[in-house]
Write a protein that holds these residues in place. Structure first.
Motif, mmCIF file in Angstrom:
data_model
loop_
_atom_site.group_PDB
_atom_site.id
_atom_site.type_symbol
_atom_site.label_atom_id
_atom_site.label_comp_id
_atom_site.label_asym_id
_atom_site.label_seq_id
_atom_site.Cartn_x
_atom_site.Cartn_y
_atom_site.Cartn_z
ATOM 1 N N ALA A 150 0.849 -1.192 0.000
ATOM 2 C CA ALA A 150 0.000 0.000 0.000
ATOM 3 C C ALA A 150 0.882 1.239 0.000
ATOM 4 O O ALA A 150 2.042 1.181 0.439
ATOM 5 C CB ALA A 150 -0.916 0.014 1.225
ATOM 6 N N ALA A 151 0.349 2.341 -0.504
ATOM 7 C CA ALA A 151 1.065 3.610 -0.418
ATOM 8 C C ALA A 151 1.289 3.952 1.051
ATOM 9 O O ALA A 151 0.425 3.716 1.899
ATOM 10 C CB ALA A 151 0.278 4.715 -1.103
ATOM 11 N N VAL A 152 2.462 4.515 1.363
ATOM 12 C CA VAL A 152 2.836 4.807 2.746
ATOM 13 C C VAL A 152 3.159 6.292 2.874
ATOM 14 O O VAL A 152 3.758 6.894 1.974
ATOM 15 C CB VAL A 152 4.045 3.950 3.174
ATOM 16 C CG1 VAL A 152 4.537 4.352 4.552
ATOM 17 C CG2 VAL A 152 3.663 2.473 3.175
ATOM 18 N N TYR A 153 2.781 6.860 4.008
ATOM 19 C CA TYR A 153 2.951 8.290 4.251
ATOM 20 C C TYR A 153 3.635 8.517 5.602
ATOM 21 O O TYR A 153 3.369 7.795 6.564
ATOM 22 C CB TYR A 153 1.594 9.001 4.287
ATOM 23 C CG TYR A 153 0.677 8.667 3.145
ATOM 24 C CD1 TYR A 153 0.483 9.557 2.096
ATOM 25 C CD2 TYR A 153 -0.021 7.449 3.119
ATOM 26 C CE1 TYR A 153 -0.369 9.245 1.037
ATOM 27 C CE2 TYR A 153 -0.870 7.128 2.062
ATOM 28 C CZ TYR A 153 -1.035 8.030 1.030
ATOM 29 O OH TYR A 153 -1.876 7.714 -0.012
ATOM 30 N N LEU A 154 4.477 9.543 5.670
ATOM 31 C CA LEU A 154 5.075 9.972 6.932
ATOM 32 C C LEU A 154 4.491 11.337 7.266
ATOM 33 O O LEU A 154 4.701 12.306 6.530
ATOM 34 C CB LEU A 154 6.600 10.070 6.820
ATOM 35 C CG LEU A 154 7.323 10.654 8.039
ATOM 36 C CD1 LEU A 154 7.138 9.761 9.258
ATOM 37 C CD2 LEU A 154 8.811 10.842 7.742
ATOM 38 N N GLY A 155 3.718 11.401 8.344
ATOM 39 C CA GLY A 155 3.099 12.657 8.744
ATOM 40 C C GLY A 155 3.786 13.256 9.965
ATOM 41 O O GLY A 155 4.323 12.536 10.805
#
Length: 252
Positions: A104-109
């Motif tokens: 899955a697409a991964v994000y760092l917030g």
């Protein structure tokens, strides 16, 4: 949909990993696992799980005689003149590996100076990122990333955020009542992923887990299309289980 999480958090794993790396520092000829266990005093079972992870990330190297020493990634930290660039490269590499692992697409917030930001995204043609049709900074109330970040603030910090960012309705599932939002943030268990079930975008599901390094507030998140809803639980738990290498990259 109910999600569960293991008792071990990324933060605890990183604390143990740092203790282990400190024990290895300066021992070029390596230390056996029994000696590392004595020096670190880690709880039973943690050392045997940490060593393979740190070897994969290049922070630890297993020598031919079975002992362990500092790996190439750890040695470069002390010698590299362009540390920030190296860190960014390692961080993006960790996110890319995580994306491939969870599918899955991964994000760092991050949440800094009163604002939410998505600092890094790892996506690919077969795992596309969600279409950002509304600026994430104005949609913290409707995204797993935003709710996970806000959940790490104190009550005053959350109130301050909502006083500056009105909770607009983005889909029929978006919660806009401030009292309901604050109550849901208070009830969110720290060991369970935060979810966004089509609250930000119709047809998209998201999950996020805390990723706090020192005083900084951060999180890791993933997104899946609605047709892959059956994968959300497994992907979210994998995200939480494999967050430690990413957090370690942020800390070192």
């Amino acid at each position: 949909m109910t999600l569960t999480s293991g008792a071990s958090t990324p933060h605890r794993s990183v604390q143990y990993a740092l203790r282990l790396l400190e024990a290895l520092a300066g021992h070029l000829h390596g230390l056996p696992e029994e000696e590392l266990a004595r020096r670190t005093a880690l709880p039973p079972g943690h050392l045997s799980r940490l060593l393979p992870m740190l070897c994969r990330e290049g922070y630890v190297e297993r020598l031919g005689d079975g002992t362990y020493t500092a790996g190439a990634s750890l040695r470069r930290l002390g010698a590299d003149g362009d540390r920030q660039r190296r860190r960014e490269e390692r961080l993006q590499g960790a996110l890319d590996a995580l994306r491939e692992s969870v599918g899955a697409a991964v994000y760092l917030g991050r949440y800094q100076d009163g604002e939410m930001s998505v600092a890094h995204i790892s996506a690919a043609p077969d795992t596309p990122a969600v279409h950002q049709w509304v600026d994430f900074r104005s949609a913290a109330h409707a995204t797993a990333i935003g709710k996970c970040l806000l959940g790490q603030l104190d009550h005053d910090g959350r109130q301050d955020h909502f006083s500056r960012h009105k909770a607009a309705r983005l889909t029929s599932r978006t919660i806009t009542d401030r009292r309901v939002l604050l109550s849901s943030l208070d009830r969110q268990p720290a060991t369970m992923p935060v979810l966004d079930l089509q609250e930000y975008a119709v047809g998209t599901l998201c999950a996020a887990v805390p990723l706090t390094a020192g005083s900084a507030v951060g999180c890791l998140a993933l997104s899946l299309p609605l047709r892959e809803a059956h994968r959300l639980r497994q992907a979210a738990e994998a995200l939480n289980d494999r967050a430690a290498p990413t957090l370690l990259t942020l800390v070192l």
